[in-house]
Design an enzyme around this catalytic site. Structure first.
Site, mmCIF file in Angstrom:
data_model
loop_
_atom_site.group_PDB
_atom_site.id
_atom_site.type_symbol
_atom_site.label_atom_id
_atom_site.label_comp_id
_atom_site.label_asym_id
_atom_site.label_seq_id
_atom_site.Cartn_x
_atom_site.Cartn_y
_atom_site.Cartn_z
ATOM 1 N N CYS A 7 0.698 -1.353 0.099
ATOM 2 C CA CYS A 7 -0.145 0.049 0.023
ATOM 3 C C CYS A 7 0.836 1.270 0.096
ATOM 4 C CB CYS A 7 -0.900 0.073 1.065
ATOM 5 S SG CYS A 7 -0.341 -0.226 2.843
ATOM 6 N N GLY A 51 0.021 0.314 -4.624
ATOM 7 C CA GLY A 51 -1.097 -0.528 -4.694
ATOM 8 C C GLY A 51 -1.986 -0.111 -5.627
ATOM 9 N N ASN A 103 0.303 2.009 6.260
ATOM 10 C CA ASN A 103 1.311 1.146 5.300
ATOM 11 C C ASN A 103 2.215 0.270 6.251
ATOM 12 O OD1 ASN A 103 3.035 0.264 3.576
ATOM 13 N ND2 ASN A 103 4.185 1.916 3.375
ATOM 14 N N GLY A 104 2.175 -1.189 5.989
ATOM 15 C CA GLY A 104 3.013 -2.235 6.779
ATOM 16 C C GLY A 104 2.301 -3.502 7.036
ATOM 17 N N TYR A 150 13.518 -1.983 -5.121
ATOM 18 C CA TYR A 150 12.317 -2.335 -6.276
ATOM 19 C C TYR A 150 11.092 -1.341 -5.814
ATOM 20 C CZ TYR A 150 8.440 -4.761 -8.838
ATOM 21 O OH TYR A 150 7.400 -4.951 -9.454
#
Length: 496
Positions: free
Chosen positions: A18, A44, A123-124, A264
């Site tokens: 996300c 996302g 996020n996580g 990435y």
């Protein structure tokens, strides 16, 4: 409506799950959030949501499946999101379809407390979410989603603190794992990173008294905001009016930022730790050329993620660089039913070989990672079918041998090729003339650690390569996951 179908190329990639963005002090803040989320779409692609607050209309929200451009550019949708304060979230599907995801799982989540409402975007990944969920359910909490992030709202509801930022501190002290959180009240924008700072979060400023929080600096660029600084590991910032207040709810901490963000996840035009992501990836290619030289005629990237590393490899090795593989930029997700014939086309739907360039050549293919290895085999077959004399793979990360439990969609360990084979066996299985990965020390040098990796106290989270988990993945261990011998002492971020 026909559900999106998984992209056959992306199914063999690791995916950040996300991206988050928040804005305060901007007229029509939702439009700025939509732009920020558009810049974070790579993090996302399944769904997105925006929550706003306006003094006249209160809290408003919109949650939609699909891309930001297809939902949050429509006038009728944006008209429902008034106000100078907004947060948003884009979600990546861990299953590849919408079929197993309900709209109630799409963030931001909202809770109404006695002192007012609060929305959060996370996020996580919370590694003790299952245990927290059991505890909260037994005490009467009623969950509306399957997301681990909802635990934060319920923990906040049970706090006895008298304001929302303090309740959030209480809640996050109970949480283990990786989290960057953006939250909003009626008047405040809040940003928090976990004590290890595994996932990114940055602060930007637009004009004199408008601020933004975002997963990456590229999202600040799109709205014309100036990058101020990164939110530090273990830090909470509360923004109200023109003031930014900072606190440390978790005490002293040492960062272990996700090193795969450099490889990435992040966009190459973002800045991490004062370093250009593009330049770091180019330097990984330089390290690869030094560590794994080969006699060849052409260096080609596997687009797009392998491009900067391929440029670095070519520059350092002196081998000419060329676009031997062309990516269909308009592919998106598979747009037709996946019949057996279409499935067999695999990556050819997204990538095509530049035959006139590779025919008769000894080709070095540079990619960012090898996960299951199935895509690598198909790309090799395409290059050989186009007439290449030799194919050599150079990978801009160490072998991915361990799953990530900190917010990345990773296959189980028995599905990771590097967990089942040695590099030599991987080379034979993929069917290439040679296969080399950048070393872990080489990767650390590329991100600016001249002395390489500090084995006693690693500077980054590199668990997907080393099996050295900085936070014990409690839920996974409870389900039977076996950590690498010697790594069982991984620390907990939760307060004792």
């Amino acid at each position: 409506m026909q559900p999106f179908l998984a992209d056959p190329f992306d199914s063999d990639r690791l995916h950040e799950e996300c991206g988050i963005f928040g804005a305060i002090g901007m007229a029509d803040a939702a439009s700025f959030v939509a732009l920020g989320l558009h810049a974070l779409q790579h993090r996302g692609q399944e769904a997105g949501g925006i929550v706003t607050h306006d003094p006249e209309h209160g809290f408003n929200s919109a949650h939609r499946f699909g891309y930001v451009r297809d939902n949050f550019t429509k006038a009728d949708v944006m008209a429902t999101l008034p106000g100078p304060l907004a947060i948003g979230h884009v979600r990546y599907s861990t299953t590849g379809t919408k079929a197993n995801t309900a709209i109630r799982d799409v963030q931001p989540f909202f809770g109404e407390f006695s002192m007012g409402g609060c929305a959060i975007a996370h996020n996580g990944n919370i590694t003790n979410a299952a245990a927290l969920r059991r505890e909260l359910t037994e005490r009467g909490s009623i969950f509306q989603s399957s997301s681990d992030s909802e635990c934060i709202i319920h923990l906040m509801a049970r706090s006895i603190q008298r304001n929302i930022p303090e309740r959030m501190k209480d809640a996050l002290r109970r949480v283990e794992g990786a989290f960057s959180v953006i939250a909003m009240t009626r008047t405040k924008l809040i940003g928090v990173r976990d004590p290890l700072g595994v996932r990114p979060l940055v602060l930007g400023k637009l004009g004199d008294d408008s601020f933004a929080l975002a997963s990456e600096t590229c999202a600040l660029d799109i709205i014309g905001a100036d990058f101020v600084r990164e939110i530090e590991p273990g830090e909470m910032v509360v923004i109200s009016g023109s003031k930014v207040q900072s606190s440390r709810p978790f005490g002293p901490s040492t960062g272990r930022f996700c090193i795969f963000e450099h490889v990435y996840f992040s966009r190459p035009d973002s800045i991490i730790g004062g370093r250009s992501v593009y330049e770091t990836r180019r330097q990984i290619g330089v390290e690869l050329a030094r560590e794994a030289p080969i006699e060849a005629d052409l260096v080609c990237p596997v687009p797009d993620s392998g491009t900067p590393a391929a440029i670095g490899y070519a520059q350092e090795s002196g081998i000419p660089y060329g676009m031997g593989i062309i990516r269909n930029q308009y592919m998106g997700r598979t747009f037709i039913e996946p019949t057996e014939q279409i499935r067999n086309m695999g990556v050819r739907l997204k990538l095509n070989v530049n035959r006139s360039l590779v025919a008769g050549k000894r080709v070095v293919l540079v990619d960012d990672s090898v996960v299951r290895g199935t895509t690598s085999r198909k790309i090799k077959d395409m290059i050989i079918d186009a007439g290449a004399a030799e194919v050599h793979f150079r990978i801009a990360s160490p072998p991915t041998a361990w799953p990530c439990f900190y917010g990345v969609d990773t296959p189980e360990r028995d599905k990771l090729l590097a967990a089942q084979m040695t590099p030599e066996e991987m080379r034979d299985w993929i069917g290439v003339d040679s296969l080399s990965f950048v070393s872990l020390d080489g990767l650390y040098r590329a991100v600016g650690e001249a002395g390489g990796r500090n084995a006693g106290c690693p500077q980054y989270c590199d668990a997907c390569f080393s099996g050295d988990y900085p936070v014990s993945p409690f839920d996974q261990v409870e389900r039977g996951f076996r950590m690498r011998p010697g790594s069982e002492t991984a620390v907990s971020t939760a307060a004792e």
